[in-house]
Design an enzyme around this catalytic site. Structure first.
Site, PDB file in Angstrom:
ATOM      1  N   GLU A   1      39.147  20.515  41.346  1.00  0.00           N
ATOM      2  CA  GLU A   1      38.025  20.115  42.204  1.00  0.00           C
ATOM      3  C   GLU A   1      37.389  18.807  41.769  1.00  0.00           C
ATOM      4  OE1 GLU A   1      35.140  23.178  43.087  1.00  0.00           O
ATOM      5  OE2 GLU A   1      36.623  24.728  42.683  1.00  0.00           O
TER       6      GLU A   1
ATOM      7  N   ASP B   1      38.278  25.955  40.601  1.00  0.00           N
ATOM      8  CA  ASP B   1      37.450  26.769  39.703  1.00  0.00           C
ATOM      9  C   ASP B   1      37.809  28.262  39.798  1.00  0.00           C
ATOM     10  OD1 ASP B   1      36.204  24.509  38.887  1.00  0.00           O
ATOM     11  OD2 ASP B   1      34.307  24.871  39.904  1.00  0.00           O
TER      12      ASP B   1
ATOM     13  N   ASP C   1      36.632  31.215  40.401  1.00  0.00           N
ATOM     14  CA  ASP C   1      35.684  32.156  40.984  1.00  0.00           C
ATOM     15  C   ASP C   1      35.979  32.283  42.474  1.00  0.00           C
ATOM     16  OD1 ASP C   1      34.796  29.766  42.022  1.00  0.00           O
ATOM     17  OD2 ASP C   1      32.914  29.728  40.919  1.00  0.00           O
TER      18      ASP C   1
ATOM     19  N   GLU D   1      34.497  31.089  45.115  1.00  0.00           N
ATOM     20  CA  GLU D   1      34.447  29.819  45.843  1.00  0.00           C
ATOM     21  C   GLU D   1      35.672  28.972  45.527  1.00  0.00           C
ATOM     22  OE1 GLU D   1      31.118  26.417  46.901  1.00  0.00           O
ATOM     23  OE2 GLU D   1      30.853  27.704  45.148  1.00  0.00           O
TER      24      GLU D   1
ATOM     25  N   TYR E   1      33.819  28.694  31.208  1.00  0.00           N
ATOM     26  CA  TYR E   1      33.353  28.570  32.587  1.00  0.00           C
ATOM     27  C   TYR E   1      31.922  29.081  32.714  1.00  0.00           C
ATOM     28  CZ  TYR E   1      33.592  28.458  37.659  1.00  0.00           C
ATOM     29  OH  TYR E   1      33.360  28.172  38.986  1.00  0.00           O
TER      30      TYR E   1
ATOM     31  N   ARG F   1      30.044  29.979  35.340  1.00  0.00           N
ATOM     32  CA  ARG F   1      29.604  30.891  36.409  1.00  0.00           C
ATOM     33  C   ARG F   1      30.174  32.276  36.111  1.00  0.00           C
ATOM     34  NH1 ARG F   1      30.810  26.111  39.501  1.00  0.00           N
ATOM     35  NH2 ARG F   1      28.866  25.169  40.249  1.00  0.00           N
TER      36      ARG F   1
ATOM     37  N   HIS G   1      34.884  36.856  34.358  1.00  0.00           N
ATOM     38  CA  HIS G   1      34.967  35.889  33.274  1.00  0.00           C
ATOM     39  C   HIS G   1      34.102  36.346  32.118  1.00  0.00           C
ATOM     40  CE1 HIS G   1      36.749  33.297  36.267  1.00  0.00           C
ATOM     41  NE2 HIS G   1      35.683  33.468  37.023  1.00  0.00           N
TER      42      HIS G   1
END
Length: 844
Positions: free
Chosen positions: A29, A101, A103, A105, A327, A329, A373
């Site tokens: 990203e 990423d 997750d 999203e 990470y 999030r 995570h």
């Protein structure tokens, strides 16, 4: 072009570069992440960045409700070039690796990339998850490729469609009933309601008086110590907001009780010492990091997440770019076993084995956590904050230090204290009064050592605050050596009047905590939620805490009236639970949408008919001050909304008969008026009324519309003087330069401004560190001063601290920044801070 330059400057391969035939195409990203990963993968790989999302729903609804809620995604114009270059690169690649990423999203972005790029059918496609951007983390992820998780994608699709349906449909109702341009949101409206409900509690709060009695006692050995009266007649006294059966209610009771206590004799009636342990907190989840950063580092949620993103993606600190944290999030506090082992080994080496518990500490998340995570932790625990000093920006350094210490402390032994509780009793009439004091002595620092040993100037203002537990007593006393039955002498007895306090308004930390505990939204969305509700003018920050505007109060009331279920935090939390069920494969996307939309459609229809119409006016039940007492056609005040905000107006404002007309209006959005209101420059009437217009606050004559006198005001409502000549001529037109007050504060310009656009800027003695241009002070629209480059917009350098030409003694940077520190309980001090290495020293 700007995006291309940013990618090239970051060191990532430009999408314009040809892909080597047969190389593997890796898509991430972020350009900065691409730079770091390129270094680790080496030859045979081409790493490109999507620069975030590439597709989204259009400005229109974009959801085909009749056809199973199918979305109509489109590529944004800004990303068309990126998509073309990714398609070209995919055609010559030997494999496509989607590494967005790790997750929901990120999974959805990978799916969107696949849909938009449309790679050749023969091209192998894999999905990898980079939980940490380190050589070991990259190697581990590349060795375990997987496929796009459709369940995660469907969960994110469902979130996007739900947000669009609610935002689009409910906002339409607000446009019809209130005014165009307003917005509602599935999560943002609930967040505003939380703030509004707290404000209602504050407004409805009735303070209760109570008195606190404290005595200073002396024993055989010094020092004297204070004890608090906690019980009378065996019943606990009220000492705060918590209600008790008994309280010292007024000055008469306090005076009478004090007189009796001063005549009594005292001995130590109870003396108990026991060991007290204080365990460390778990490693950071996203929400806990946001809260701690806001409380201890005074960072906003958005700033915290921006700095965490940079630490995760990779920072060059002399060895090339490397990810410093895992990470950021996550909703899980667990750590990987190898990370626990490395942390324990480092603790034993640095502090000694006595600082290690017999078994590793294991932390689990709350019920319902995704646990995808591990916790936010350093990728290498041996990389101490001190080793990175001078290599990180100040905010990044402080945030990394916060994460590193929390991780270290989480695996250390508990801190141990000897807590002593001493009590003394006295007879007051037929009842017994009980005084109590608590004191503690630290026996073993345990995890507290990591905070004390690594204390630096750039950390939070008070390490003591950072290490205090929630259960710690604020009234701990330094106690002398005491014996049971020992006589005590009452040296002084104070009686203090106090009142119960209303609940505090939410700040960013407490709002995040409330959202997390209620299960509203996800921590990764909290920054955008907080930003949106302020941008929409539903809430404002007042002394660092959120206060709803009158518009926010009214819109929330209307939404509760029209959509009570949608504004219920439990319902919103339940919707988040449904998204988790989609991710787990226990609920389909279509079923979730169908179950939601049926009741929602009924609520839309009911709201369209029953919700009060602010455009037409909502009765307030109050008479018009001007014509409300007349016998014929008495006026009633209506709450309405105009282009400058909410106001109340008379029902006779637009009366057909001229004799019945009444022009009374009054703003509802009251500003806190300064003590000195100005005098009307036209008719001399005083005081003038502070009002809010299209361009901000201003002072208006109370005789308006007969007198149309106004006085300009700054963003805080303080009257500003008229233009003041400074004795210089404009170099362009020859007219006078004047000092003038604008929307963003004081500035010097040509008297003919804006016809002549010449503006004189104060130039600092420090050149812009980015382009070598000049630096000048400027103001935000809220009146806060910052320093920006005079070459803006070509150069976007800005700084909050005033740059001064003082060389940093630590890193030899040619300038430092002036800053005012406000230590708790002390006078403010002026310090110099290096913007490069964070070194701080007192001024002068």
């Amino acid at each position: 072009m700007a995006r291309k330059l940013k990618q090239d400057d970051a060191g990532a391969p430009s999408p314009a570069e040809p892909t080597v035939k047969g190389s593997k195409l890796v898509i991430v990203e972020s350009p900065s992440k691409a730079k770091t990963i390129t270094k680790y993968l080496g030859k045979g790989y081409k790493v490109m960045a999507s620069v975030g999302h590439i597709r989204d729903l259009p400005r229109k609804l974009g959801v085909d409700i009749e056809n199973g809620f199918q979305e109509e995604y489109e590529i944004s114009p800004a990303k068309e070039k990126v998509v073309r270059e990714l398609r070209t690169a995919a055609k010559s690649a030997s494999e496509l690796v989607l590494a967005t990423d790790p997750d929901r999203e990120g999974e959805a972005i990978s799916w969107h990339l696949l849909e938009a790029i449309k790679p050749p059918k023969s091209l192998p496609v894999s999905r990898v998850l980079f939980n940490e951007i380190t050589p070991a983390g990259i190697q581990k992820a590349m060795a375990a490729p997987t496929v796009i998780n459709k369940k995660l994608v469907d969960a994110q699709r469902a979130r996007r469609v739900l947000d669009r349906l609610v935002g689009y449909k409910v906002s339409q109702v607000l446009w019809d009933k209130v005014r165009r341009g307003l917005s509602a949101g599935r999560v943002q409206s609930v967040a505003v309601r939380i703030i509004v409900d707290r404000e209602k509690e504050i407004l409805a709060f009735n303070p209760v008086e109570y008195w606190v009695l404290k005595g200073r006692f002396a024993a055989k050995l010094p020092p004297s110590f204070w004890m608090k009266l906690v019980k009378v007649g065996g019943e606990a006294l009220q000492l705060g907001n918590k209600e008790t059966k008994r309280r010292v209610a007024d000055a008469v009771q306090a005076k009478d009780l004090k007189a009796k206590l001063e005549k009594a004799t005292y001995t130590v009636t109870s003396l108990e010492t026991k060991e007290k342990k204080r365990n460390p907190a778990a490693p950071f989840t996203t929400a806990k990091l946001q809260q701690e950063s806001a409380q201890k580092l005074k960072m906003s949620v958005s700033r915290t997440m921006q700095n965490a993103q940079r630490l995760y993606e990779g920072v060059d600190f002399g060895e090339g770019p490397v990810g410093l944290i895992t990470y950021m999030r996550t909703d899980s506090p667990r750590m990987a076993p190898e990370a626990i082992d490395a942390t324990r080994e480092f603790i034993a080496k640095k502090y000694g084995k006595e600082y290690l518990p017999a078994k590793a500490r294991v932390y689990t998340g709350k019920a319902g956590a995704q646990d995808a995570h591990e916790a936010i932790r350093p990728t290498d625990i041996t990389r101490t904050p001190e080793s990175l000093r001078g290599h990180l920006e100040p905010d990044q350094f402080r945030l990394y230090a916060l994460i590193w210490r929390r991780t270290m402390a989480s695996q250390m032994e508990a801190a141990r204290f000897d807590e002593t509780v001493v009590q003394t009793e006295a007879e007051v009439g037929k009842e017994t009064a009980l005084f109590e004091a608590k004191g503690e002595i630290e026996r073993f620092p345990g995890w507290l050592a990591v905070y004390r040993a690594e204390k630096t100037e750039t950390e939070a203002e008070s390490i003591a605050d950072a290490t205090k537990g929630d259960e710690e007593d604020e009234d701990e006393a330094l106690l002398p050596a005491l014996k049971l039955g020992e006589a005590l002498k009452l040296e002084q007895l104070d009686a203090d009047q106090q009142f119960t306090k209303p609940p505090a308004r939410f700040n960013e930390a407490t709002l995040v905590k409330e959202l997390e505990e209620d299960g509203i939204g996800r921590p990764s969305t909290y920054a955008s939620i907080i930003s949106t509700i302020q941008d929409r003018d539903y809430v404002k920050k007042h002394e660092g805490r959120f206060k709803p505007t009158e518009l926010g109060m009214v819109v929330t009331e209307l939404l509760i009236q029209g959509f009570p279920r949608l504004l219920d935090s439990k319902y919103t939390s339940g919707m988040e639970g449904n998204l988790d069920l989609i991710e787990d494969g226990k609920l389909t996307f279509k079923k979730a949408m169908t179950d939601f939309y049926g009741p929602f459609e009924q609520a839309l229809a009911a709201a369209g008919q029953d919700m009060q119409n602010l455009k037409a006016g909502v009765p307030t039940g109050e008479k018009c001050p001007k014509c409300g007492d007349r016998k014929k056609h008495p006026g009633v005040l209506l709450k309405r909304i105009g282009r400058n905000g909410l106001f109340v107006g008379c029902t006779n404002y637009s009366a057909e008969a001229e004799k019945d007309k009444c022009d009374y209006t009054a703003d509802l959005e009251k500003m806190e008026e300064p003590e000195d209101a100005p005098e009307c420059p036209l008719c001399g009437t005083t005081p003038m009324n502070l009002r809010k217009g299209q361009w901000g606050p201003f002072w208006a004559c109370p005789n308006y519309p007969k007198c149309k006198g106004i006085v300009k005001a700054d963003p805080k409502g303080i009257p500003v003087p008229p233009d003041e000549p400074i004795g210089e001529k404009c170099p362009n037109c020859g007219k006078d330069f004047v000092k003038r007050h604008g929307r963003y504060g004081e500035f010097i310009c040509c008297i003919d401004y804006p016809t002549c656009k010449t503006v004189k800027k104060e130039i600092l003695a420090v050149p812009c560190p980015k382009c070598g241009g000049g630096l000048s002070p400027r103001k935000t629209r809220f009146g806060k001063v910052f320093y920006g480059c005079t070459n803006y917009p070509k150069c976007d350098f800005t700084a909050w601290d005033k740059p001064v030409p003082v060389t940093c003694p630590a890193c030899k940077n040619p300038s430092m920044g002036e800053k005012t520190r406000k230590p708790r309980g002390k006078d403010p001090i002026q310090v110099l801070i290096c913007p490069k290495c964070g070194h701080e020293e007192p001024m002068g």
